[in-house]
Write a protein that holds these residues in place. Structure first.
Motif, PDB file in Angstrom:
ATOM      1  N   THR A  57       0.996  -1.218   0.033  1.00 17.51           N
ATOM      2  CA  THR A  57      -0.230   0.003   0.094  1.00 17.51           C
ATOM      3  C   THR A  57       0.838   1.332  -0.103  1.00 17.51           C
ATOM      4  OG1 THR A  57      -1.650  -0.878   1.180  1.00 17.51           O
ATOM      5  CG2 THR A  57      -1.381   1.200   1.355  1.00 17.51           C
ATOM      6  N   VAL A  58       2.008   1.238   0.705  1.00 15.65           N
ATOM      7  CA  VAL A  58       2.812   2.352   0.742  1.00 15.65           C
ATOM      8  C   VAL A  58       4.040   2.203  -0.146  1.00 15.65           C
ATOM      9  CG1 VAL A  58       4.633   3.599   2.177  1.00 15.65           C
ATOM     10  CG2 VAL A  58       2.678   2.520   3.197  1.00 15.65           C
ATOM     11  N   ALA A  59       4.398   1.245  -0.727  1.00 15.46           N
ATOM     12  CA  ALA A  59       5.576   0.905  -1.530  1.00 15.46           C
ATOM     13  C   ALA A  59       5.061   1.383  -2.924  1.00 15.46           C
ATOM     14  CB  ALA A  59       6.067  -0.490  -1.623  1.00 15.46           C
ATOM     15  N   ARG A  60       3.945   1.218  -3.489  1.00 10.83           N
ATOM     16  CA  ARG A  60       3.613   1.394  -4.893  1.00 10.83           C
ATOM     17  C   ARG A  60       3.440   3.142  -4.919  1.00 10.83           C
ATOM     18  NH1 ARG A  60      -1.555  -0.665  -3.058  1.00 10.83           N
ATOM     19  NH2 ARG A  60      -0.775  -2.837  -4.417  1.00 10.83           N
ATOM     20  N   LYS A  61       3.359   3.796  -3.858  1.00 20.37           N
ATOM     21  CA  LYS A  61       3.448   5.532  -3.922  1.00 20.37           C
ATOM     22  C   LYS A  61       4.724   5.888  -4.237  1.00 20.37           C
ATOM     23  CE  LYS A  61       0.037   5.844  -0.065  1.00 20.37           C
ATOM     24  NZ  LYS A  61      -0.027   6.657   1.279  1.00 20.37           N
ATOM     25  N   LEU A  62       5.884   5.035  -4.199  1.00 19.17           N
ATOM     26  CA  LEU A  62       7.252   5.362  -4.385  1.00 19.17           C
ATOM     27  C   LEU A  62       7.765   5.150  -5.857  1.00 19.17           C
ATOM     28  CD1 LEU A  62       9.167   3.616  -1.379  1.00 19.17           C
ATOM     29  CD2 LEU A  62       8.313   5.996  -1.672  1.00 19.17           C
ATOM     30  N   LEU A  63       6.687   4.365  -6.340  1.00 19.29           N
ATOM     31  CA  LEU A  63       7.157   4.128  -8.114  1.00 19.29           C
ATOM     32  C   LEU A  63       6.158   4.776  -8.985  1.00 19.29           C
ATOM     33  CD1 LEU A  63       6.988   0.008  -7.454  1.00 19.29           C
ATOM     34  CD2 LEU A  63       9.171   1.733  -7.660  1.00 19.29           C
ATOM     35  N   PRO A  64       6.865   5.649 -10.037  1.00 20.23           N
ATOM     36  CA  PRO A  64       6.223   6.451 -10.906  1.00 20.23           C
ATOM     37  C   PRO A  64       5.143   5.558 -11.742  1.00 20.23           C
ATOM     38  CG  PRO A  64       8.506   7.103 -10.896  1.00 20.23           C
ATOM     39  CD  PRO A  64       8.329   5.712  -9.790  1.00 20.23           C
ATOM     40  N   SER A  65       4.077   5.892 -12.199  1.00 16.73           N
ATOM     41  CA  SER A  65       3.171   5.296 -13.129  1.00 16.73           C
ATOM     42  C   SER A  65       3.949   4.701 -14.209  1.00 16.73           C
ATOM     43  CB  SER A  65       1.845   6.060 -13.333  1.00 16.73           C
ATOM     44  OG  SER A  65       2.505   7.244 -14.136  1.00 16.73           O
ATOM     45  N   ASP A  66       5.039   5.462 -14.711  1.00 13.74           N
ATOM     46  CA  ASP A  66       5.535   5.080 -15.911  1.00 13.74           C
ATOM     47  C   ASP A  66       6.747   4.687 -15.585  1.00 13.74           C
ATOM     48  OD1 ASP A  66       6.602   4.447 -18.518  1.00 13.74           O
ATOM     49  OD2 ASP A  66       6.846   6.801 -19.039  1.00 13.74           O
ATOM     50  N   PRO A  67       7.181   3.346 -15.739  1.00 15.73           N
ATOM     51  CA  PRO A  67       8.476   2.667 -15.535  1.00 15.73           C
ATOM     52  C   PRO A  67       9.706   3.338 -16.287  1.00 15.73           C
ATOM     53  CG  PRO A  67       6.805   0.992 -15.626  1.00 15.73           C
ATOM     54  CD  PRO A  67       6.433   2.190 -16.388  1.00 15.73           C
ATOM     55  N   LEU A  68       9.386   3.697 -17.447  1.00 10.50           N
ATOM     56  CA  LEU A  68      10.418   4.349 -18.387  1.00 10.50           C
ATOM     57  C   LEU A  68      10.744   5.848 -18.031  1.00 10.50           C
ATOM     58  CD1 LEU A  68       9.654   2.851 -22.079  1.00 10.50           C
ATOM     59  CD2 LEU A  68      11.356   2.287 -20.420  1.00 10.50           C
ATOM     60  N   SER A  69      10.103   6.426 -17.082  1.00  9.97           N
ATOM     61  CA  SER A  69      10.517   7.615 -16.540  1.00  9.97           C
ATOM     62  C   SER A  69      11.299   7.559 -15.433  1.00  9.97           C
ATOM     63  CB  SER A  69       9.083   8.383 -16.065  1.00  9.97           C
ATOM     64  OG  SER A  69       8.857   7.774 -14.744  1.00  9.97           O
ATOM     65  N   LEU A  70      11.681   6.432 -15.239  1.00  7.24           N
ATOM     66  CA  LEU A  70      12.807   6.244 -13.959  1.00  7.24           C
ATOM     67  C   LEU A  70      14.040   6.866 -14.529  1.00  7.24           C
ATOM     68  CD1 LEU A  70      12.222   2.478 -12.739  1.00  7.24           C
ATOM     69  CD2 LEU A  70      11.458   4.749 -11.609  1.00  7.24           C
ATOM     70  N   ARG A  71      14.957   7.263 -13.471  1.00  8.05           N
ATOM     71  CA  ARG A  71      16.179   7.864 -14.124  1.00  8.05           C
ATOM     72  C   ARG A  71      17.384   6.543 -14.203  1.00  8.05           C
ATOM     73  NH1 ARG A  71      19.667  12.804 -11.087  1.00  8.05           N
ATOM     74  NH2 ARG A  71      21.382  12.929 -12.692  1.00  8.05           N
ATOM     75  N   HIS A  72      17.364   5.862 -13.260  1.00  7.20           N
ATOM     76  CA  HIS A  72      17.961   4.493 -13.390  1.00  7.20           C
ATOM     77  C   HIS A  72      17.408   3.328 -12.550  1.00  7.20           C
ATOM     78  CE1 HIS A  72      21.296   7.772 -13.700  1.00  7.20           C
ATOM     79  NE2 HIS A  72      21.483   6.778 -14.854  1.00  7.20           N
ATOM     80  N   ILE A  73      17.837   2.196 -12.641  1.00  8.95           N
ATOM     81  CA  ILE A  73      17.371   1.070 -12.091  1.00  8.95           C
ATOM     82  C   ILE A  73      18.435   0.459 -10.839  1.00  8.95           C
ATOM     83  CG2 ILE A  73      16.694  -1.255 -12.465  1.00  8.95           C
ATOM     84  CD1 ILE A  73      15.043   0.547 -13.893  1.00  8.95           C
ATOM     85  N   PRO A  74      17.863   0.518  -9.719  1.00  7.96           N
ATOM     86  CA  PRO A  74      18.407   0.251  -8.480  1.00  7.96           C
ATOM     87  C   PRO A  74      18.549  -1.491  -8.718  1.00  7.96           C
ATOM     88  CG  PRO A  74      16.410   1.319  -7.882  1.00  7.96           C
ATOM     89  CD  PRO A  74      16.374   0.974  -9.126  1.00  7.96           C
ATOM     90  N   ILE A  75      19.770  -1.757  -9.043  1.00  6.90           N
ATOM     91  CA  ILE A  75      20.268  -3.233  -9.106  1.00  6.90           C
ATOM     92  C   ILE A  75      21.689  -3.449  -8.748  1.00  6.90           C
ATOM     93  CG2 ILE A  75      20.838  -2.613 -11.617  1.00  6.90           C
ATOM     94  CD1 ILE A  75      20.173  -5.271 -12.523  1.00  6.90           C
ATOM     95  N   LYS A  76      21.510  -4.872  -8.078  1.00  8.46           N
ATOM     96  CA  LYS A  76      23.068  -5.285  -7.458  1.00  8.46           C
ATOM     97  C   LYS A  76      23.133  -6.854  -8.031  1.00  8.46           C
ATOM     98  CE  LYS A  76      22.953  -2.667  -3.384  1.00  8.46           C
ATOM     99  NZ  LYS A  76      23.260  -2.476  -1.763  1.00  8.46           N
ATOM    100  N   ILE A  77      24.308  -7.153  -8.498  1.00  8.12           N
ATOM    101  CA  ILE A  77      24.526  -8.473  -9.171  1.00  8.12           C
ATOM    102  C   ILE A  77      25.594  -8.958  -8.344  1.00  8.12           C
ATOM    103  CG2 ILE A  77      25.241  -9.460 -11.437  1.00  8.12           C
ATOM    104  CD1 ILE A  77      24.340  -7.152 -12.708  1.00  8.12           C
ATOM    105  N   TYR A  78      25.332 -10.380  -7.992  1.00 14.13           N
ATOM    106  CA  TYR A  78      26.221 -11.082  -6.785  1.00 14.13           C
ATOM    107  C   TYR A  78      26.650 -12.205  -7.692  1.00 14.13           C
ATOM    108  CZ  TYR A  78      23.434  -8.462  -3.587  1.00 14.13           C
ATOM    109  OH  TYR A  78      22.780  -7.224  -2.836  1.00 14.13           O
ATOM    110  N   LEU A  79      28.049 -12.178  -7.574  1.00 18.83           N
ATOM    111  CA  LEU A  79      28.844 -13.031  -8.481  1.00 18.83           C
ATOM    112  C   LEU A  79      28.928 -14.484  -7.664  1.00 18.83           C
ATOM    113  CD1 LEU A  79      31.387 -10.640 -10.152  1.00 18.83           C
ATOM    114  CD2 LEU A  79      29.076 -11.401 -11.045  1.00 18.83           C
ATOM    115  N   PRO A  80      29.104 -15.675  -8.243  1.00 21.00           N
ATOM    116  CA  PRO A  80      29.121 -16.901  -7.564  1.00 21.00           C
ATOM    117  C   PRO A  80      30.559 -16.985  -6.893  1.00 21.00           C
ATOM    118  CG  PRO A  80      29.199 -17.227  -9.715  1.00 21.00           C
ATOM    119  CD  PRO A  80      28.913 -15.857  -9.704  1.00 21.00           C
ATOM    120  N   SER A  81      30.588 -17.560  -5.751  1.00 22.75           N
ATOM    121  CA  SER A  81      31.944 -18.209  -5.062  1.00 22.75           C
ATOM    122  C   SER A  81      32.622 -16.955  -4.955  1.00 22.75           C
ATOM    123  CB  SER A  81      32.714 -19.294  -5.996  1.00 22.75           C
ATOM    124  OG  SER A  81      31.742 -20.093  -6.036  1.00 22.75           O
TER     125      SER A  81
END
Length: 291
Positions: A188-212
């Motif tokens: 209910t709260v988290a959806r308020k943090l996301l713009p209606s248009d995903p492509l309007s985001l400046r960048h994507i928060p992403i972390k990639i974890y390498l094996p071993s």
């Protein structure tokens, strides 16, 4: 299996939210007063949850066997898997995917289920301060999560104003949803943090974890390559990890995992974020090598 693009977004969010990791908690011998083996504690931990939120249940079970009953009230416990300390500030699902290194496409093999329940060892002494952040209280878990939420918002928009401007009630409800595993209260709260248009985001928060490896790759990834071409998971992995992903369309050497599921390389990153982010606002993607 692949993430099903045909799933209704609300249904997908529910499936992610209610995913669990069955765990077998074994008390370390040096924490126990008994010479006999103490029966393990079994618990289903939500993938999106954090280990310290379950310490009360775990230590309550082991209280009669602890060297000191006062330890049961402490939060300065830590877990290890095959000798590797588990970071309390990472979600449980991420920890399982990363440290077991399992490839879900091999789930039909008899050996695949050998890690379920996931057996980890519970410790209180000899806290590995060179590996783990010190945990003084459960407030540390809350504070770390809040900081991650703000950081993710900054990456999405270029500032953290959306999170900072939440009412106190909304901020409390959002964390209460995580702590109490309440889907409606969180989203209910988290959806308020996301713009209606995903492509309007400046960048994507992403972390990639390498094996071993303890290496975490965090790069600036835009939601689109051009006005007509969204940035897909495949294009992002090919750009930032070309040695593991020489193709942007096909997994040749490794596979990307999120919430225990192999992801399609063609998924637009912005859409993936909106439906599959962890509660801190990040896409935590593990890399599993193809055997």
């Amino acid at each position: 299996m692949s993430l099903a693009a045909t799933l209704d977004p609300a249904d997908l969010r529910h499936r992610i939210w209610y995913g669990v990791v069955p765990m077998q908690i074994v008390l370390a011998p040096d924490e126990c007063t008994s010479f006999d083996n103490v029966e393990p504690f079994y618990i289903n931990v939500p993938r999106i949850s954090y280990i310290p939120l379950h310490f009360a249940s775990i230590t309550g079970y082991f209280r009669p066997y602890l060297r000191s009953s006062e330890f049961a009230e402490s939060v300065e416990w830590w877990l290890d898997f095959e000798g590797v300390p588990l970071r309390w500030n990472w979600p449980v699902g991420l920890l399982y995917d990363l440290y077991t290194g399992l490839d879900p496409t091999q789930a039909e093999n008899l050996d695949y289920d050998s890690h379920l329940p996931w057996t980890v060892v519970l410790h209180h002494s000899n806290f590995p301060i060179d590996t783990l952040l010190r945990l003084r209280s459960l407030q540390d878990v809350t504070d770390h999560w809040v900081n991650s939420v703000k950081e993710a918002d900054f990456i999405r928009r270029g500032n953290a104003n959306t999170v900072m401007n939440l009412s106190k009630a909304d901020s409390n409800d959002m964390w209460a949803g995580v702590e109490g595993h309440d889907f409606d209260k969180f989203w209910t709260v988290a959806r308020k943090l996301l713009p209606s248009d995903p492509l309007s985001l400046r960048h994507i928060p992403i972390k990639i974890y390498l094996p071993s490896s303890n290496k975490v790759l965090q790069s600036v990834v835009s939601p689109s390559l051009s006005p007509r071409e969204p940035h897909t998971l495949g294009t992002a992995l090919h750009t930032h990890l070309p040695e593991l992903f020489p193709s942007r369309r096909t997994c040749l050497l490794a596979r990307p995992l999120l919430h225990g599921v192999v992801l399609s390389m063609s998924i637009p990153l912005a859409e993936l974020l909106y439906e599959c982010m962890y509660t801190d606002g990040y896409l935590h993607i593990c890399i599993a090598m193809i055997s």
